[in-house]
Design a protein around this motif. Structure first.
Motif, PDB file in Angstrom:
ATOM      1  N   THR A 112      47.505  57.247  35.717  1.00  0.00           N
ATOM      2  CA  THR A 112      47.895  56.753  34.409  1.00  0.00           C
ATOM      3  C   THR A 112      46.822  55.823  33.864  1.00  0.00           C
ATOM      4  O   THR A 112      46.356  54.925  34.555  1.00  0.00           O
ATOM      5  CB  THR A 112      49.222  55.996  34.508  1.00  0.00           C
ATOM      6  OG1 THR A 112      50.188  56.845  35.111  1.00  0.00           O
ATOM      7  CG2 THR A 112      49.702  55.564  33.139  1.00  0.00           C
ATOM      8  N   ALA A 113      46.444  56.056  32.623  1.00  0.00           N
ATOM      9  CA  ALA A 113      45.387  55.264  32.016  1.00  0.00           C
ATOM     10  C   ALA A 113      45.848  53.841  31.745  1.00  0.00           C
ATOM     11  O   ALA A 113      47.018  53.580  31.477  1.00  0.00           O
ATOM     12  CB  ALA A 113      44.944  55.905  30.707  1.00  0.00           C
ATOM     13  N   GLN A 114      44.914  52.924  31.814  1.00  0.00           N
ATOM     14  CA  GLN A 114      45.179  51.555  31.397  1.00  0.00           C
ATOM     15  C   GLN A 114      45.282  51.528  29.869  1.00  0.00           C
ATOM     16  O   GLN A 114      44.748  52.394  29.178  1.00  0.00           O
ATOM     17  CB  GLN A 114      44.044  50.643  31.858  1.00  0.00           C
ATOM     18  CG  GLN A 114      43.956  50.505  33.365  1.00  0.00           C
ATOM     19  CD  GLN A 114      45.217  49.901  33.954  1.00  0.00           C
ATOM     20  OE1 GLN A 114      45.705  48.881  33.482  1.00  0.00           O
ATOM     21  NE2 GLN A 114      45.760  50.547  34.982  1.00  0.00           N
ATOM     22  N   VAL A 124      44.610  51.120  26.087  1.00  0.00           N
ATOM     23  CA  VAL A 124      43.366  51.126  25.322  1.00  0.00           C
ATOM     24  C   VAL A 124      43.625  50.392  24.011  1.00  0.00           C
ATOM     25  O   VAL A 124      44.551  50.743  23.272  1.00  0.00           O
ATOM     26  CB  VAL A 124      42.888  52.564  25.030  1.00  0.00           C
ATOM     27  CG1 VAL A 124      41.598  52.544  24.215  1.00  0.00           C
ATOM     28  CG2 VAL A 124      42.693  53.329  26.337  1.00  0.00           C
ATOM     29  N   PHE A 179      44.031  56.032  22.864  1.00  0.00           N
ATOM     30  CA  PHE A 179      43.959  56.703  24.165  1.00  0.00           C
ATOM     31  C   PHE A 179      43.219  58.038  24.058  1.00  0.00           C
ATOM     32  O   PHE A 179      42.416  58.386  24.930  1.00  0.00           O
ATOM     33  CB  PHE A 179      45.361  56.928  24.717  1.00  0.00           C
ATOM     34  CG  PHE A 179      45.398  57.791  25.943  1.00  0.00           C
ATOM     35  CD1 PHE A 179      44.853  57.343  27.142  1.00  0.00           C
ATOM     36  CD2 PHE A 179      45.970  59.055  25.909  1.00  0.00           C
ATOM     37  CE1 PHE A 179      44.868  58.150  28.279  1.00  0.00           C
ATOM     38  CE2 PHE A 179      45.987  59.855  27.040  1.00  0.00           C
ATOM     39  CZ  PHE A 179      45.439  59.404  28.224  1.00  0.00           C
ATOM     40  N   GLY A 192      43.200  62.562  31.693  1.00  0.00           N
ATOM     41  CA  GLY A 192      43.988  61.354  31.838  1.00  0.00           C
ATOM     42  C   GLY A 192      45.335  61.487  31.170  1.00  0.00           C
ATOM     43  O   GLY A 192      45.605  62.459  30.470  1.00  0.00           O
ATOM     44  N   GLU A 193      46.195  60.518  31.425  1.00  0.00           N
ATOM     45  CA  GLU A 193      47.494  60.479  30.774  1.00  0.00           C
ATOM     46  C   GLU A 193      47.936  59.043  30.593  1.00  0.00           C
ATOM     47  O   GLU A 193      47.500  58.148  31.312  1.00  0.00           O
ATOM     48  CB  GLU A 193      48.528  61.272  31.560  1.00  0.00           C
ATOM     49  CG  GLU A 193      48.731  60.843  32.995  1.00  0.00           C
ATOM     50  CD  GLU A 193      49.605  61.840  33.740  1.00  0.00           C
ATOM     51  OE1 GLU A 193      49.101  62.460  34.685  1.00  0.00           O
ATOM     52  OE2 GLU A 193      50.778  61.994  33.370  1.00  0.00           O
ATOM     53  N   SER A 194      48.762  58.857  29.601  1.00  0.00           N
ATOM     54  CA  SER A 194      49.247  57.528  29.259  1.00  0.00           C
ATOM     55  C   SER A 194      50.767  57.532  29.258  1.00  0.00           C
ATOM     56  O   SER A 194      51.399  58.538  28.913  1.00  0.00           O
ATOM     57  CB  SER A 194      48.730  57.116  27.879  1.00  0.00           C
ATOM     58  OG  SER A 194      49.345  55.915  27.442  1.00  0.00           O
ATOM     59  N   LYS A 229      45.733  63.923  27.956  1.00  0.00           N
ATOM     60  CA  LYS A 229      44.391  64.071  27.381  1.00  0.00           C
ATOM     61  C   LYS A 229      43.606  65.083  28.208  1.00  0.00           C
ATOM     62  O   LYS A 229      43.390  64.898  29.409  1.00  0.00           O
ATOM     63  CB  LYS A 229      43.669  62.721  27.376  1.00  0.00           C
ATOM     64  CG  LYS A 229      42.255  62.744  26.820  1.00  0.00           C
ATOM     65  CD  LYS A 229      41.660  61.336  26.857  1.00  0.00           C
ATOM     66  CE  LYS A 229      40.249  61.296  26.312  1.00  0.00           C
ATOM     67  NZ  LYS A 229      39.699  59.911  26.351  1.00  0.00           N
TER      68      LYS A 229
END
Length: 266
Positions: free
Chosen positions: A20-22, A24, A58, A214-216, A261
């Motif tokens: 999981t992305a931090q 943005v 993101f 990536g994913e959020s 993403k």
């Protein structure tokens, strides 16, 4: 607000190497486009569910990009994207041939705010498109993949993702947001509920040649139980049951969504 535990659980369950992305921070340009008074007030009310600034940040959307929005519908994201790229980029609304006139009507009379926009079409049966191959920096689709899966044409999802891939420049980004069906639930629900599995989207994208970048968890909603009488349309803004348990569904809010993403390899 990000909900990392939800997304991390999904990633762990699938054994994905992509975490999981931090969060943005949205750029000044994205923040200004989201805050613009030109947006419809009713649309701005839904920002608390759709988190447009964080979502676009993101996906890495820039004011200089050629942004292609697949199936923009009534233009909820168009109100943000078209002004964002008005001066230095380009906005393309990508729709079915049958929906092209409706999309032109949605854009009509807004050139002062949106600048020059383009309407492109896709034949869902074949994936044939009027978007020039390799012309897009970003292709975005918000809550539309479930419609492809519910289509009577079983080739529609794969054809659309192949068209997304062809439209993008090498290194370009495909951003997908849709209603999440938990992996342990019956996949048959993808044909009726409006919810779809993250793994289904990853499979379609990877089969087309994309890599998951990536994913959020920005659009996750842990209050959503994914098992409503009229599927995702039970929840706001549709309220398919009208006044039946309306307060209950209003308290849940809009659906639980994954935000993925993908990148077209260089």
């Amino acid at each position: 607000m990000l909900r990392p535990l939800v997304a991390l659980a999904c990633v762990a369950a699938l054994g994905s190497a992509v975490g999981t992305a931090q969060p943005v921070s949205p750029s000044r340009e994205i923040a200004a486009a989201v805050a613009s008074p030109s947006r419809t007030p009713a649309n701005r009310e839904r920002d608390r569910y759709r988190h447009p600034a964080e979502t676009l940040a993101f996906f890495g959307v820039l004011p200089t990009h050629t942004v292609v929005e697949f199936s923009p519908g009534a233009g909820w994201y168009t109100e943000i994207l078209a002004p964002l790229v008005k001066e230095r980029g380009r906005y393309v609304a990508w729709t079915s041939t049958a929906g092209a006139e409706r999309t032109r009507t949605m854009l009509a009379g807004k050139s002062a705010v949106y600048g020059a926009t383009t309407v492109a079409t896709m034949d869902f049966a074949t994936g044939a498109s009027t978007v020039a191959p390799g012309s897009a920096d970003v292709v975005l689709t918000f809550r539309n993949v479930h419609n492809m899966l519910m289509s009577p044409n079983p080739q529609a999802p794969a054809g659309a993702f192949a068209a997304f891939y062809a439209a993008l420049k090498p290194g370009g980004v495909l951003g997908v947001v849709d209603h999440r069906l938990p992996e342990e639930m019956d996949s048959a629900l993808e044909k009726s509920s409006g919810y779809i599995k993250r793994s289904t989207v990853v499979r379609l994208a990877e089969q087309a040649g994309f890599k998951l970048a990536g994913e959020s968890a920005v659009n996750a909603n842990p209050k959503d139980t994914h098992d409503h009488p009229e599927g995702v349309w039970t929840l706001p803004p549709t309220f398919a049951l009208k006044d039946v348990d309306r307060a209950k569904y209003a308290a849940i809010g809009e659906s639980d969504r994954f935000t993925l993403k993908f990148v077209k390899p260089r």
